[in-house]
Design an enzyme around this catalytic site. Structure first.
Site, PDB file in Angstrom:
ATOM      1  N   ASN A  14     -88.465-103.764   7.926  1.00  0.00           N
ATOM      2  CA  ASN A  14     -87.169-103.170   7.582  1.00  0.00           C
ATOM      3  C   ASN A  14     -86.040-104.118   7.926  1.00  0.00           C
ATOM      4  O   ASN A  14     -86.157-104.936   8.842  1.00  0.00           O
ATOM      5  CB  ASN A  14     -86.916-101.873   8.383  1.00  0.00           C
ATOM      6  N   GLY A  42     -88.337-102.752  11.558  1.00  0.00           N
ATOM      7  CA  GLY A  42     -89.563-102.179  11.000  1.00  0.00           C
ATOM      8  C   GLY A  42     -90.634-102.207  12.083  1.00  0.00           C
ATOM      9  O   GLY A  42     -90.835-103.232  12.752  1.00  0.00           O
ATOM     10  N   GLY A  44     -93.875-102.259  12.047  1.00  0.00           N
ATOM     11  CA  GLY A  44     -94.940-103.245  11.879  1.00  0.00           C
ATOM     12  C   GLY A  44     -94.463-104.641  12.234  1.00  0.00           C
ATOM     13  O   GLY A  44     -95.091-105.350  13.038  1.00  0.00           O
ATOM     14  N   ASN A  46     -91.838-105.524  13.954  1.00  0.00           N
ATOM     15  CA  ASN A  46     -91.470-105.623  15.373  1.00  0.00           C
ATOM     16  C   ASN A  46     -92.710-105.830  16.243  1.00  0.00           C
ATOM     17  O   ASN A  46     -92.702-106.628  17.187  1.00  0.00           O
ATOM     18  CB  ASN A  46     -90.759-104.349  15.830  1.00  0.00           C
ATOM     19  N   ASN A 187     -96.021 -91.725  21.408  1.00  0.00           N
ATOM     20  CA  ASN A 187     -95.102 -91.385  22.482  1.00  0.00           C
ATOM     21  C   ASN A 187     -95.162 -89.866  22.653  1.00  0.00           C
ATOM     22  O   ASN A 187     -95.991 -89.194  22.019  1.00  0.00           O
ATOM     23  CB  ASN A 187     -93.684 -91.918  22.210  1.00  0.00           C
ATOM     24  N   LEU A 224     -94.331 -92.841  28.033  1.00  0.00           N
ATOM     25  CA  LEU A 224     -93.567 -91.717  28.593  1.00  0.00           C
ATOM     26  C   LEU A 224     -92.160 -92.117  29.003  1.00  0.00           C
ATOM     27  O   LEU A 224     -91.554 -91.462  29.859  1.00  0.00           O
ATOM     28  CB  LEU A 224     -94.309 -91.166  29.824  1.00  0.00           C
ATOM     29  N   GLY A 228     -93.210 -93.793  32.652  1.00  0.00           N
ATOM     30  CA  GLY A 228     -94.272 -94.798  32.598  1.00  0.00           C
ATOM     31  C   GLY A 228     -95.193 -94.605  31.411  1.00  0.00           C
ATOM     32  O   GLY A 228     -94.753 -94.361  30.285  1.00  0.00           O
ATOM     33  N   ASP A 255     -92.400-100.491  20.180  1.00  0.00           N
ATOM     34  CA  ASP A 255     -93.023-101.571  19.397  1.00  0.00           C
ATOM     35  C   ASP A 255     -93.436-102.723  20.314  1.00  0.00           C
ATOM     36  O   ASP A 255     -94.507-103.323  20.135  1.00  0.00           O
ATOM     37  CB  ASP A 255     -92.044-102.085  18.333  1.00  0.00           C
ATOM     38  N   GLY A 290     -80.771-104.167  19.796  1.00  0.00           N
ATOM     39  CA  GLY A 290     -81.646-104.630  18.717  1.00  0.00           C
ATOM     40  C   GLY A 290     -83.104-104.498  19.119  1.00  0.00           C
ATOM     41  O   GLY A 290     -83.455-104.679  20.295  1.00  0.00           O
TER      42      GLY A 290
END
Ligand code: RIB
Length: 319
Positions: A14, A42, A44, A46, A187, A224, A228, A255, A290
């Site tokens: 992206n 994106g 993937g 990242n 997550n 988390l 953690g 990522d 970023g």
């Protein structure tokens, strides 16, 4: 281009348009933010960059468009050392994301999938030999589920699925995918979505541990944030603390975690050791605005985790 790499990432690319805002807007609200910063993003891409910065040989299977933005995204990934020879150039724009970041380092993201939505199983299958030779194959859900399934079918090493963004309960994921997933990395909210429970049900790590027991995958790592990371392996659950950090922007922390986890698994570490390595990398990533800006190099991670470096602790905003 190399015939084999340590890690193949199958996923999205992206163009992120990042705006810092005082507070994330509520429904119906308009807020004034800072200037727009255009950055590579994106999930993937990242994750591929995170793994490359940590020293792994990485290829990215995905799709961009044919416009100048797409050329820039491709060039930037190549400059990071990511093999982009399996990145298709399709008609239409690349994926775009609008990323709002508030003063507490939290974000809201809207993705317009663009070329990512056009990634076909055939395009993934064309990278079959590369996928089959990789030690780790890593995928997320910003590309069509059929493309993810194809990647899993070709993987002969460890197949890691980061179910992000969380699949809608109704659309779900192909049932054939689950037996092929070696490690699942959700997550909290993705875990809640996969288990069909409200976000409130994953508030504390003990509840998270109970919910991971019902997943169709025996090896699970749940990120988390400040609590953690929780690792379930061989029926045993371990919670690892996150290092204490000052977070500026948590975008891309997940990522960074996934990319780093893949690196450590490719280095044949145990899942718990890999999660410990990854949570440290993710903690370093949140210090800059970023998704990729703060992702550490291997040298930076080694320095930060040296025994005399005082940052190991019990609370943080990552991943
Ligand atoms: O995980 C962060 C990423 O989510 C951003 O880079 C954005 O592009 C979306 O894919």
């Amino acid at each position: 281009m190399p015939e084999t790499v340590d890690i193949v990432v199958v996923g999205s690319v992206n163009l992120d348009q990042v705006i810092e805002v005082p507070a994330l807007p509520a429904p119906g609200e308009t807020v004034l933010g800072g200037p727009v910063t255009r950055l590579g993003g994106g999930k993937g891409a990242n994750q591929a960059v995170a793994a490359a910065r940590l020293g792994a040989g990485v290829a990215l299977v995905g799709a961009v468009g044919r416009d100048p933005d797409s050329d820039w995204l491709r060039t930037e990934l190549a400059a990071e050392g990511v093999d982009v020879s399996r990145l298709a150039a399709l008609d239409g724009p690349p994926g775009h994301a609008v990323v709002l970041v508030d003063r507490r380092a939290e974000n809201s993201i809207v993705v317009s999938p663009g070329a990512n939505a056009q990634l076909t199983p055939a395009a993934v299958a064309a990278a079959g030999p590369l996928l089959g030779a990789a030690t780790v194959v890593l995928a997320q859900l910003e590309i069509p589920p059929a493309a993810v399934l194809e990647a899993a079918r070709h993987a002969r090493g460890t197949f890691v699925l980061n179910p992000a963004p969380a699949p809608a309960p109704a659309s779900g994921l192909p049932p054939e995918l689950w037996p092929l997933v070696d490690v699942l990395v959700p997550n909290r909210s993705e875990l809640a979505r996969l288990r069909g429970v409200p976000d409130a049900a994953v508030a504390d790590p003990a509840a998270v541990a109970r919910l991971t027991a019902g997943l169709p995958c025996a090896r699970v790592v749940v990120t988390l944030g400040g609590d953690g990371v929780l690792v379930r392996e061989e029926g045993a659950v371990t919670v690892l603390p996150a290092p204490v950090v000052r977070a500026v922007d948590t975008t891309g922390a997940g990522d960074t975690f996934c990319g780093a986890l893949a690196v450590a698994l490719a280095e044949r570490r145990t899942l718990t050791e890999a999660a410990r390595f990854a949570v440290r990398a993710a903690a370093l990533s949140v210090g800059h605005t970023g998704a990729r800006t703060g992702m550490p190099t291997r040298a930076a991670l080694d320095r930060a985790t040296a025994p005399d470096h005082a940052c190991e602790g019990a609370d943080a905003g990552a991943p």
